[in-house]
Scaffold this active site. Structure first.
Site, mmCIF file in Angstrom:
data_model
loop_
_atom_site.group_PDB
_atom_site.id
_atom_site.type_symbol
_atom_site.label_atom_id
_atom_site.label_comp_id
_atom_site.label_asym_id
_atom_site.label_seq_id
_atom_site.Cartn_x
_atom_site.Cartn_y
_atom_site.Cartn_z
ATOM 1 N N LYS A 119 0.858 -1.191 0.000
ATOM 2 C CA LYS A 119 0.000 0.000 0.000
ATOM 3 C C LYS A 119 0.888 1.233 0.000
ATOM 4 O O LYS A 119 2.065 1.179 0.395
ATOM 5 C CB LYS A 119 -0.900 0.029 1.237
ATOM 6 C CG LYS A 119 -2.210 0.778 1.038
ATOM 7 C CD LYS A 119 -3.223 -0.070 0.271
ATOM 8 C CE LYS A 119 -4.590 0.593 0.298
ATOM 9 N NZ LYS A 119 -5.643 -0.289 -0.255
ATOM 10 N N THR A 207 -15.699 -3.330 -6.478
ATOM 11 C CA THR A 207 -15.670 -3.244 -5.019
ATOM 12 C C THR A 207 -17.072 -3.050 -4.463
ATOM 13 O O THR A 207 -17.487 -3.736 -3.519
ATOM 14 C CB THR A 207 -14.750 -2.102 -4.556
ATOM 15 O OG1 THR A 207 -13.466 -2.245 -5.154
ATOM 16 C CG2 THR A 207 -14.596 -2.125 -3.043
#
Length: 434
Positions: A119, A207
């Site tokens: 990330k 998502t």
């Protein structure tokens, strides 16, 4: 995903990100204890593999030079290349990137993908910069990352305040740094690209679709349906919008929304597409939407509803806000929206929680499909993508549900146990070099 909070001062930001790291470690340790994780593997998974911090200059439209700070944390790659988003937000720092990278490791493992977790992002408020400035910032950041990313090493994707355009800039910059003969073979260095530039049809809704499907599966497990269920969404960006879109099609009713600018409520129902079109003409804001009443930020958590979807930033459901929640299901569209104390309150009150690493995994699963599409020179169409996505999501949900019932644990602990055991198995089989 939309920005939820206003720009935070540095002290508040540190508290927020420290809390995220504390949360992910407590969640990890709880699951590790439950499965009696080997002590040596616990040591490995408790830390990150690599942490990259980059300070880089960019020329602004007025000719001034501004220095930006970018991050990329690579937590673990036992199962495959690092995978995870890049966000542009004032709260981005090394602690936030660490926590989010760990969550990605568990998320990709739970989904059964050949990926690890990473990330990162840039500490920036993108609303303060022009499109041309954001392009230069993105390209300069990509160049600075250099060999720290790659299609078989670390594969970024969109996250908070980044999108398909951001990914297209990254892909183009990265490919431009490769030898001519290798450029076309590096298109899958990022996922979430525009459909016309190697992207996947349906990636934009993946998502949100996963959030919706998780909710639907949970409701069905209660021998119920989504018809007339009232839900509220925190964050009306990509995830919140698409989750609401699919829920409304099943007969559920949106009754409240919160974004960075304010909160609105209408118990008679807020039409999702009408609100979405309104935000396009109101600088992305839901405020002053004519078909709903403006309510206070703290009042939002107490709105009467059946389902609550936090789809913005982390640490939103805390010991202060959790007691206000009237929903009987919390479906985590964001990463880490519920801290440990908030979760304890909800579970004590009998509120079910579909954890983030399961609930919002549709995005990374679709990213995997895009990566395969680019890698194999294929072209997948929407219907095929959505069918494959639904099958994969159902498999993960059922595995977590069965584990939670058999082991008498909450769904988050069950999801973590499944994810960590898969990584543990890889280490046991391969051993530790040297």
């Amino acid at each position: 995903m939309a920005i939820l909070t206003e720009e935070l001062n540095s002290k508040t930001k540190k508290v927020l990100q420290k809390g995220m790291m504390d949360n992910v470690m407590e969640q990890f340790n709880r699951a590790a204890n439950h499965i009696n994780l080997h002590p040596n593997i616990r040591k490995i998974l408790s830390i990150t593999n690599n942490e990259i911090v980059i300070h880089f200059p960019v020329k602004m439209d007025n000719g001034d030079i501004e220095i930006f700070t970018g991050y990329r944390v690579q937590h673990n790659n036992a199962l495959g290349p690092y995978k995870g988003g890049l966000r542009y937000h004032p709260t981005v720092d090394i602690d936030a990137a660490r926590a989010l990278a760990m969550w990605m490791t568990w998320k990709t493992s739970l989904a059964g993908l050949p990926y690890g977790g990473g990330k990162g992002g840039i500490q920036i408020d993108p609303s303060k910069y022009s499109q041309s400035e954001l392009e230069r910032i993105t390209r300069r950041f990509t160049f600075a990352l250099a060999d720290n990313i790659g299609p078989e090493h670390d594969i970024p994707a969109p996250d908070v305040n980044t999108n398909s355009q951001t990914m297209a800039w990254i892909a183009d910059t990265y490919m431009s740094t490769r030898p001519p003969a290798e450029r076309s073979a590096n298109q899958h260095v990022v996922t979430g690209k525009p459909a016309g530039s190697g992207g996947l049809e349906g990636r934009d809704r993946a998502t949100g679709f996963g959030v919706y499907l998780s909710i639907k599966l949970w409701v069905q497990s209660q021998n119920d349906t989504l018809k007339d269920k009232r839900f509220m969404v925190q964050g009306f960006g990509n995830v919140g919008y698409w989750a609401a879109h699919f829920l409304e099609k099943e007969g559920a009713k949106l009754v409240a929304v919160q974004d960075a600018f304010g909160s609105i409520e209408n118990q008679k129902g807020i039409h999702v597409e009408t609100l979405f079109e309104y935000t396009k003409t109101n600088e992305g804001s839901i405020v002053n939407f004519p078909e709903a009443l403006l309510i206070g930020k703290e009042d939002f958590f107490g709105v009467d509803c059946d389902i609550f979807i936090p789809a913005a930033l982390g640490n939103q459901i805390t010991k202060e806000t959790a007691p206000k929640i009237k929903a009987r299901l919390v479906a985590e569209g964001a990463n880490g929206p519920t801290n440990v104390e908030g979760e304890q309150v909800l579970l004590k009150e009998g509120v079910a929680i579909i954890p983030d690493i399961l609930c919002n995994s549709g995005g990374v699963i679709a990213s995997y499909f895009e990566w395969l599409q680019n890698r194999n020179g294929e072209l997948w169409h929407m219907e095929e993508v959505m069918n494959k996505l639904e099958k994969k999501l159902k498999s993960s949900y059922e595995a977590v549900s069965v584990y939670a019932q058999n082991e008498d644990v909450d769904m988050r602990t069950a999801a973590y146990c499944i994810a960590i055991k898969r990584i543990e198995k890889a280490y046991i089989q391969r051993g530790i070099f040297p």
